[in-house]
Motif scaffolding. Structure first.
Motif, PDB file in Angstrom:
ATOM      1  N   ARG A 111       0.827  -1.216   0.000  1.00 26.11           N
ATOM      2  CA  ARG A 111       0.000   0.000   0.000  1.00 26.11           C
ATOM      3  C   ARG A 111       0.857   1.260   0.000  1.00 26.11           C
ATOM      4  N   ASN A 112       2.152   1.095   0.311  1.00 23.69           N
ATOM      5  CA  ASN A 112       3.092   2.219   0.372  1.00 23.69           C
ATOM      6  C   ASN A 112       2.573   3.352   1.262  1.00 23.69           C
ATOM      7  N   CYS A 113       2.223   2.982   2.475  1.00 24.25           N
ATOM      8  CA  CYS A 113       1.760   3.961   3.461  1.00 24.25           C
ATOM      9  C   CYS A 113       2.484   3.733   4.785  1.00 24.25           C
ATOM     10  N   ARG A 119       1.391  15.790   0.896  1.00 24.65           N
ATOM     11  CA  ARG A 119       0.938  14.411   0.712  1.00 24.65           C
ATOM     12  C   ARG A 119      -0.259  14.190   1.629  1.00 24.65           C
ATOM     13  N   ALA A 155       0.473   8.861   3.406  1.00 23.71           N
ATOM     14  CA  ALA A 155       0.807   8.298   2.100  1.00 23.71           C
ATOM     15  C   ALA A 155       2.282   8.509   1.779  1.00 23.71           C
ATOM     16  N   GLN A 156       2.866   7.518   1.116  1.00 25.18           N
ATOM     17  CA  GLN A 156       4.231   7.586   0.622  1.00 25.18           C
ATOM     18  C   GLN A 156       4.179   7.582  -0.917  1.00 25.18           C
ATOM     19  N   TYR A 180       1.649   5.404  -3.483  1.00 24.38           N
ATOM     20  CA  TYR A 180       0.741   4.726  -2.558  1.00 24.38           C
ATOM     21  C   TYR A 180      -0.518   4.254  -3.283  1.00 24.38           C
ATOM     22  N   ASP A 181      -1.207   3.314  -2.666  1.00 28.81           N
ATOM     23  CA  ASP A 181      -2.448   2.763  -3.216  1.00 28.81           C
ATOM     24  C   ASP A 181      -3.579   3.756  -2.917  1.00 28.81           C
ATOM     25  N   GLU A 182      -3.915   4.578  -3.889  1.00 27.22           N
ATOM     26  CA  GLU A 182      -4.879   5.657  -3.668  1.00 27.22           C
ATOM     27  C   GLU A 182      -6.274   5.130  -3.342  1.00 27.22           C
ATOM     28  N   PHE A 188      -6.269   3.766   0.212  1.00 29.33           N
ATOM     29  CA  PHE A 188      -6.150   4.873   1.164  1.00 29.33           C
ATOM     30  C   PHE A 188      -7.470   5.625   1.291  1.00 29.33           C
TER      31      PHE A 188
END
Length: 255
Positions: A18-20, A151, A168-169, A172-174, A177
């Motif tokens: 998820r890149n969070c 962000r 969020a990074q 990220y999975d928008e 999120f």
């Protein structure tokens, strides 16, 4: 050194795929220290203001954990209605968070504003001002991330004085999120692949003392009659935590 149970433990967790970044903590230890402080110094705030100050201390603690260790951050929220200033400040290296309310002689702004100042030793302070629409610190941190951090972030107030910040990074999975709510964020560790990055700890502690307060009155040394106005002692409040100290003429003469 105080036992670890006197501290709030804050976990920084990366949500893989998820890149969070998720930062979470249970704040009873900090809130216990805060209320002991209020009792010691005979301070009392209205329930609504007290709850918002606690929320603001919580979200700043989470934000500090998402930031580099060397930063000391102070936030001031200046509101129109109720006309009040919230002040909170903390440091990861100092392992502390503190705060207070200002309800007297507060300048009325034309809109609600959140001021942030970040200090790092050897560098100039960084100051940011963010317009906030509501009176809820949970909303403030989300606006702050959107406007200052560039962000998105979501913050959640959960049961039993638990709080979670999800930031969020890049990449990220928008969709994931955007769908996050209190129920789903409480289950992230069970339903997602996560990695614990680090753990920090904080306690409610200002670090002020009478010895540190006295130098702030040094400019009055030649005007003690004007300062004391016939009284034996004056009462001085710490600007960071509101702690009350009694100061006598002799203390200032000897300082």
């Amino acid at each position: 050194m105080q036992p670890v149970e006197d501290f709030t433990k804050v976990e920084s967790i990366f949500v893989r795929e998820r890149n969070c970044l998720m930062v979470r903590a249970q704040f009873t230890p900090i809130y216990t220290g805060y209320y002991l402080h209020l009792m010691e110094h005979q301070l009392r705030y209205a329930n609504e203001l007290d709850a918002a100050l606690k929320d603001l201390m919580a979200v700043l603690t989470l934000h500090l954990t998402a930031r580099p260790w060397a930063e000391t951050i102070a936030w001031t929220a200046n509101l129109r209605a109720p006309r009040v200033n919230y002040f909170v400040t903390g440091s990861s290296t100092g392992e502390n968070i503190t705060g207070r309310l200002f309800t007297e002689d507060v300048r009325e702004p034309d809109r609600n504003l959140l001021y942030s100042q970040t200090l790092v030793a050897g560098h100039e302070p960084r100051t940011t001002t963010v317009h906030v629409e509501s009176n809820d610190p949970i909303d403030w941190i989300e606006h702050y991330y959107q406007q200052s951090e560039q962000r998105p972030a979501k913050c959640f107030r959960l049961d039993d004085e638990n709080y979670v910040l999800v930031a969020a990074q890049p990449d990220y999975d928008e969709e994931w999120f955007a769908a996050l709510d209190a129920e789903s964020v409480a289950k992230i560790s069970e339903q997602e692949q996560t990695k614990l990055l680090e753990t920090r700890k904080f306690q409610f502690n200002c670090g002020c003392s009478l010895e540190r307060i006295l130098p702030s009155l040094s400019s009055w040394k030649g005007k003690l009659d004007e300062l004391f106005q016939g009284e034996d002692v004056i009462r001085v409040n710490c600007p960071r935590c509101g702690a009350r100290y009694e100061v006598s003429r002799e203390m200032l003469e000897d300082a």
